[in-house]
Design an enzyme around this catalytic site. Structure first.
Site, PDB file in Angstrom:
ATOM      1  N   HIS A  87      44.235  42.501  42.093  1.00  0.00           N
ATOM      2  CA  HIS A  87      45.454  42.434  41.129  1.00  0.00           C
ATOM      3  C   HIS A  87      45.636  43.825  40.323  1.00  0.00           C
ATOM      4  CE1 HIS A  87      42.170  41.897  37.868  1.00  0.00           C
ATOM      5  NE2 HIS A  87      42.908  42.367  37.390  1.00  0.00           N
ATOM      6  N   ASP A 132      39.935  38.321  45.091  1.00  0.00           N
ATOM      7  CA  ASP A 132      40.492  39.471  44.317  1.00  0.00           C
ATOM      8  C   ASP A 132      40.037  40.795  44.435  1.00  0.00           C
ATOM      9  OD1 ASP A 132      42.322  40.053  42.349  1.00  0.00           O
ATOM     10  OD2 ASP A 132      40.762  40.497  40.815  1.00  0.00           O
ATOM     11  N   SER A 210      38.896  45.416  34.736  1.00  0.00           N
ATOM     12  CA  SER A 210      39.106  44.895  35.971  1.00  0.00           C
ATOM     13  C   SER A 210      38.790  45.704  37.164  1.00  0.00           C
ATOM     14  CB  SER A 210      40.803  44.364  35.807  1.00  0.00           C
ATOM     15  OG  SER A 210      40.991  43.171  35.248  1.00  0.00           O
TER      16      SER A 210
END
Length: 503
Positions: A87, A132, A210
């Site tokens: 992402h 991811d 992230s």
């Protein structure tokens, strides 16, 4: 831009890129000190070691967007692969990314660091949304960078018994979070088996974390951060990491799985961390032996070394020594040897029979330079000279210069030196002079003189004026040029004749 009106239609501007500014406070306030107070500087828990030195922050368009880590491959050939989250790639061009490493507070709860390592540009190798993950490769190699490491990994289908995460929450300095309990295999906040859920015992994760790695009880990467609870410093402080186990096979193509890039020839279940090898030792090299060491030799590789140009040295090559380091003992050929050289360690072998080249510029002998500038000046002219070696401005650090002085003699009204350069104003008197630079390093002292002349010029140069007469004027044929100068060495009536041609 000012241009004739008739050229307006041919005018164009090319915009190479655009940096966006976002009003979203979650993006615009990502900077030093912005993370939540329950985060711990890596220095608070030992500094992170090799695992901490593998972690970096992703910057895109001056915005600190995500985290990630340099990741080892089965060949251990130091290809600069960097693991982050899928992402983080959405809406991004990784070729424009900047990766910042070593952005750590020097002490627990300390200040912002003043130095770090930055790499510009990455190429996307593989990504898949299910777990991811995204794997990019830095454009430039990390070989020779002593402050970086490659993280090891474990692709086993298993939970961790404990773990820790290292990351850059809110674009802050590097933080570490710890989980003393087993992780849980599930989906991203739902059923499934694509993620590992951890509930932090100390620390947390935030936006900007992230893509950062989750390390297991053996300090190997087992996943990268997908997301976590929106309540940062209270409650369960839960985070979900895409599993390395799932990312290994991805969606069964080289662009959607890790195995093609990290598997090598043997396709192992685990790899260990390795530091990036670098060369330690201090220049300059004089006529006594000096030792340079290849630090952090990659396991499984043999080593040889060479140095060039060979004419500067008494010894120019050798084989490796046993253990994790290897040494090169260097000595200048004689007291007149002086110049730049390159020391190269060549690593051969490993699991995939690769070759790794580690090189470093070193300096031999006394300082070596020329002074470069204009030879003659008119009174009142501004002048500039610089110390150069092989057409480049001298580096006092490379040549090991510990003392540098400038002096001058002759008709200069001012003189100011700035390290390896000097500026001045010529005149007001006329005549010749000399500018001198004296540089000293551990091997000796070098003195270089630069002569210059201040002389009268047309239309100026002291109280007398030089006169230039052209006749006939106007003319379309042969003209006579007369130079009349009452104070200089020129002839009183020096004549030159030349032909003017039609277009």
């Amino acid at each position: 831009v000012i241009m004739p009106k008739e050229t307006l239609k041919a005018f164009a501007i090319t915009v190479a890129g655009v940096v966006h500014g976002f009003q979203d406070i979650e993006i615009s306030t990502r900077s030093y000190g912005d993370s939540a107070p329950c985060n711990n500087d890596v220095a608070c828990l030992g500094g992170g070691g090799n695992q901490g030195d593998a972690v970096g922050m992703i910057i895109s368009g001056n915005t600190r967007i995500c985290s990630g880590a340099l990741i080892n491959n089965a060949c251990q050939n130091l290809r600069p692969f960097f693991l982050t989250a899928d992402h983080c790639v959405e809406g991004q061009n990784p070729q424009n990314w900047v990766i910042r490493f070593n952005y750590d507070s020097p002490t627990c709860g300390g200040s912002e660091p003043t130095e770090w390592v930055t790499y510009n540009g990455t190429n996307l190798r593989a990504r898949h949304s299910s777990s991811d993950f995204a794997l990019v490769e830095l454009v430039y190699p990390v070989i020779g960078q002593s402050t970086l490491a490659m993280a090891g990994w474990d692709r086993a289908d298993a939970n961790t018994t404990s773990g820790f995460g290292i990351h850059h929450p809110k674009g802050d300095v590097k933080k570490i979070s710890v989980d003393f309990d087993p992780s849980v295999i599930e989906g991203y906040g739902t059923t499934g088996d694509t993620h590992l859920k951890v509930i932090w015992d100390d620390g947390t994760t935030e936006k900007g974390s992230s893509g950062s790695p989750l390390f297991d009880q053996s300090s190997r990467v087992v996943g990268q951060l997908h997301g976590g609870d929106t309540v940062v410093c209270s409650g369960n402080k839960t985070s979900w990491y895409g599993r390395f186990f799932k990312s290994w096979t991805g969606n069964n193509s080289s662009s959607t799985r890790l195995s093609d890039w990290l598997g090598g020839n043997g396709n192992p279940t685990t790899t260990n961390t390795v530091r990036t090898p670098s060369i330690s030792g201090n220049s300059p090299i004089c006529t006594v032996n000096k030792t340079f060491v290849l630090d952090d030799l990659v396991p499984g590789y043999g080593v040889t070394w060479t140095v060039a140009p060979t004419l500067l040295f008494a010894t120019t090559g050798g084989a490796s020594t046993s253990g994790t380091t290897t040494s090169a003992i260097l000595r200048a050929l004689n007291s007149n040897s002086s110049g730049a050289a390159v020391l190269t360690f060549t690593l051969i072998g490993g699991a995939c029979d690769d070759t790794i080249i580690v090189s470093r510029r070193i300096w031999v002998g006394r300082p070596n330079f020329a002074i470069v500038g204009n030879f003659w000046y008119c009174p009142g002219n501004y002048g500039y000279v610089s110390m150069q070696y092989n057409g480049q401005l001298v580096s006092t650090q490379e040549q090991g210069i510990t003392n540098l002085t400038w002096t001058f003699q002759g008709p200069l009204s001012s003189f100011n030196s700035q390290n390896t350069s000097a500026s001045f104003i010529a005149g007001p008197g006329l005549g010749s002079g000399v500018i001198t630079a004296i540089a000293t390093n551990a091997c000796g002292t070098t003195t270089v003189n630069f002569p210059f002349v201040v002389q009268a010029c047309f239309g100026g140069g002291g109280s007398e004026k030089s006169k230039l007469v052209v006749s006939p004027n106007p003319s379309q044929g042969i003209v006579t040029v007369e130079v009349k100068d009452n104070i200089h060495v020129l002839d009183a009536m020096a004549q030159s004749r030349f032909q003017l041609f039609d277009k």
